[in-house]
Scaffold this active site. Structure first.
Site, PDB file in Angstrom:
ATOM      1  N   GLU A  97       7.574   2.508   7.357  1.00  0.00           N
ATOM      2  CA  GLU A  97       7.255   3.755   6.884  1.00  0.00           C
ATOM      3  C   GLU A  97       8.356   5.096   7.315  1.00  0.00           C
ATOM      4  O   GLU A  97       8.102   6.024   6.710  1.00  0.00           O
ATOM      5  CB  GLU A  97       5.751   4.078   7.318  1.00  0.00           C
ATOM      6  CG  GLU A  97       4.751   3.100   6.746  1.00  0.00           C
ATOM      7  CD  GLU A  97       4.613   1.789   7.154  1.00  0.00           C
ATOM      8  OE1 GLU A  97       5.331   1.495   8.377  1.00  0.00           O
ATOM      9  OE2 GLU A  97       4.172   0.663   6.721  1.00  0.00           O
ATOM     10  N   HIS A 144      -7.934   1.527   9.174  1.00  0.00           N
ATOM     11  CA  HIS A 144      -7.571   1.582   7.564  1.00  0.00           C
ATOM     12  C   HIS A 144      -8.778   2.520   6.963  1.00  0.00           C
ATOM     13  O   HIS A 144      -9.054   2.285   5.854  1.00  0.00           O
ATOM     14  CB  HIS A 144      -7.656   0.235   7.067  1.00  0.00           C
ATOM     15  CG  HIS A 144      -6.459  -0.771   7.272  1.00  0.00           C
ATOM     16  ND1 HIS A 144      -6.349  -1.175   8.552  1.00  0.00           N
ATOM     17  CD2 HIS A 144      -5.324  -1.154   6.667  1.00  0.00           C
ATOM     18  CE1 HIS A 144      -5.183  -1.899   8.604  1.00  0.00           C
ATOM     19  NE2 HIS A 144      -4.834  -1.800   7.359  1.00  0.00           N
TER      20      HIS A 144
END
Ligand SMILES: Cc1ncc(C[n+]2csc(CCOP(=O)(O)OP(=O)(O)O)c2C)c(N)n1
Ligand SMILES: [Mg+2]
Lengths: 317, 323
Positions: B57, B126
């Protein structure tokens, strides 16, 4: 071009950087330059050697120790002095300073206040070059300290995976701030590169000719293969981590030995031995002094950007 | 067209009209991303436009930023907003500041798509709604569409914008559809929308909160309570003028979002209204967000900590009962 002419050019280019940084050091001491400045004195051969083979369309992302890298790529001296003095005539209008100096007109994608920050920027620029298909490349300048950052791993993996034309240029000065490199990184850059199937090259930065010869070969290979390569150059850091760092944490004997490994003095001896008159080298010095003083005066004459104009820079319109 | 399909349509249309628009993200190619938003685009545009990234990322956003400095318009998918934490240097220290710290020499036309929100039971890593973090950073624009029509318009506007835009997508909305919007209400960056006009109280919300507000409106209408719903659509910069106009009409306000309440978007809006709207207020400003705890895995526990229309109705009634 004869070899001696080339050597004289490199001598001039290295002296120009050295003299600029000596001037910056004095201005910093006098309070004309605020904040941190990190000098590349002792490391000039790297940027000078690399930049000979870069075009204006090639891009570089540089470190907090980025003056040499930027000047060698073509940064105008008056814009550099003005930027570091926080004036409007600086390339970044005084909003960036030494650690964030950038110049879109020469492909300088910014110095970085974040260790390792240059790596993904250069990788992204290399991606852009690849998509453009015009044969340009990106250079990621980084210090040995960045080897301990995770982003280094991510970027070399990506560039190897996607065959991006990126030169990973490690200026290894043996220090990361106040700690020696061997207390920071247990790996071996050569093996690291090999693990990713990336070509690795090493040379000592004392001899600018060695840097230059390797740089020509490496940059040429990156252009033709569009594959990344790693180039590590060992250099010495003369002035400490930042201006004003007395380097009390270093062994004085080791430090004196380090300062004796000066790429400029080394080349000067070589030129003299070659039969170049000392007066020619002295003339270079005079010319550079004049150029630098003009640049400093231009910078001094520049105002500081207005607060409103600074505020208007937060967003692009 | 669903919310997810609207985003895909916007990406496709932008890619057709400008070949410098590229997509970057993890598993966005053959797989089409975890929510299928980019499915089919690899086949249509090829692997030089749809770049399926390794699981990195920091490098994902960092290289997108580098490419943006060199003239590309990357639209990055960060699979879950929680994973933006691994790319914060690129977002906060680099992309957000480039235009400013380089004195306007470079702009960063980059869109960072990220899915926020709970209710699909993936647990604490999440489900986060971190939009307030990004809204806090000068140089970033933050949007969060609440329906398909806005999702299309805001994505086109985000890609056109020369600044880094954090484009927040709500996971529970991907499959929802919405009626086409008339031209006058077309979403633009920085402009909110009156979803429902009313006189008794203003509900300021965005993302999933808009549906909670609509459900509340229907329930409260039975009791003769007439609420006005404002969908912010853009969080940074939020449409202060629109909210103030509404406050001048209703004099009461509830701000509702899925993100935790403390130090959130609602806190900023409440503080600002307490300052510039003080004389128009007839009751304290109420914020309704998630409890100050991570998303629990157990569905029952998770839903207890999140706002919903029932909690919103209660909050509205409490503010209305203030004398
Ligand atoms: C992410 C980050 N961590 C720490 C620092 C503080 N810092 C500034 S320079 C530096 C050492 C860098 O060493 P190296 O990369 O070898 O570069 P050099 O200073 O030797 O040129 C550190 C730790 C920083 N600027 N950024
Ligand atoms: Mg170092």
């Amino acid at each position: 071009m004869s070899e001696i002419t080339e050597l004289l050019q490199m001598y001039r280019a290295m002296c120009r950087i050295r003299k600029v940084e000596e001037r910056l050091s004095a201005l910093h001491k006098a309070g004309d330059i605020p904040g941190f400045i990190h000098s590349s004195m002792g490391q000039e051969s790297v940027a000078v050697g690399i930049s000979r083979y870069l075009t204006v369309r090639d891009t570089i992302a540089v470190t907090h120790r980025g003056h040499a890298q930027s000047i060698a790529k073509g940064l105008a001296l008056s814009a550099l002095f003005a930027e570091l003095m926080g004036r409007e005539a600086g390339t970044c209008r005084g909003l960036g300073g030494s650690m964030h100096i950038a110049d879109s007109s020469i492909g300088l994608l910014g110095a970085n206040g974040i260790v390792g920050g240059s790596l993904p920027i250069a990788a992204g620029s290399a991606l852009a070059h690849k998509l453009d298909g015009a044969g340009n490349l990106a250079v990621a300048y980084f210090g040995d300290g960045a080897l301990a950052e995770g982003i280094f791993h991510e970027c070399i993996n990506l560039c190897a995976l996607w065959s991006l034309p990126c030169l990973f240029l490690c200026e290894n000065n043996g220090w990361s701030e106040f700690s020696p490199s061997d207390e920071q990184f247990s790996g071996d850059l050569k093996k690291f590169a090999a693990a990713f199937n990336v070509a690795y090259h090493f040379t000592e930065g004392l001899d600018v000719s060695a840097v230059t010869q390797m740089a020509e070969h490496i940059i040429d290979a990156i252009r033709t293969t569009s594959k990344p390569q790693v180039f590590e150059v060992s250099v010495e850091r003369f002035h400490g981590h930042y201006e004003g760092d007395a380097q009390a944490y270093r062994d004085p004997v080791e430090l004196a030995a380090a300062r004796a490994r000066d790429p400029i003095a080394h080349l000067r001896e070589h030129l003299l031995a070659f039969g170049i008159a000392a007066s020619i080298l002295a003339q270079i010095d005079v010319e550079l002094t004049v150029e630098i003083e003009i640049a400093v005066n231009v910078a001094r004459a520049s105002p500081v950007l207005s607060t409103n104009d600074a505020f208007a820079m937060v967003y692009a319109s | 067209m669903t919310y997810g399909e609207a985003i895909r349509a916007a990406l496709r249309d932008a890619m057709c009209s400008d070949d410098h628009v590229i997509l970057m993200g993890e598993d966005i190619g053959v797989a089409g991303g975890p929510f299928g938003v980019t499915s089919g685009l690899l086949g249509e545009f090829g692997d030089q436009r749809v770049l399926d990234f390794p699981v990195s990322e920091a490098a994902l956003v960092g290289t997108a930023y580098g490419a943006a400095l060199c003239g590309y318009k990357p639209v990055v998918e960060i699979m879950f907003m929680d994973f933006a934490t691994l790319a914060m240097d690129a977002i906060v220290n680099q992309a957000a500041k480039a235009h400013f710290m380089f004195g306007g020499q470079f702009s960063v036309p980059m869109v960072l798509r990220m899915a926020h929100g709970g209710d699909i039971h993936l647990g604490a890593q999440h489900a986060q709604c971190l939009e307030a973090w990004f809204a806090h950073i000068p140089g970033l624009i933050v949007v969060c569409p609440s329906d398909a029509a806005d999702a299309y318009d805001l994505m086109r506007a985000a890609i056109e914008n020369p600044n880094p835009v954090v484009f927040v997508e709500n996971k529970t909305l991907y499959r929802t559809t919405s009626a086409p919007r008339n031209a006058e209400n077309k979403a633009e960056l920085g402009r909110g929308r009156i979803v429902l006009s009313g006189n008794d109280i203003s509900v300021v919300t965005y993302g999933a909160g808009v549906q909670w507000a609509k459900d509340s409106a229907a329930n409260l209408a039975v009791d003769g309570i007439d609420i006005e719903i404002i969908d912010l659509r853009t969080i940074q910069p939020w449409d202060e003028a629109l909210v103030l106009r509404s406050l001048r009409k209703t004099h009461r306000i509830v701000i509702c979002h899925e993100a935790v309440t403390g130090f959130g978007v609602g806190a900023e809006i409440a503080a600002r209204l307490a300052d510039v709207g003080f004389s128009d207020l007839r009751a304290p400003i109420r914020r309704l967000g998630a409890d100050h705890m991570p998303a629990a895995y157990s569905p029952k526990l998770e839903s207890h900590s999140r706002p919903d229309s029932e909690k919103l109705c209660r909050a509205i009634k409490e503010v209305l009962s203030y004398a």
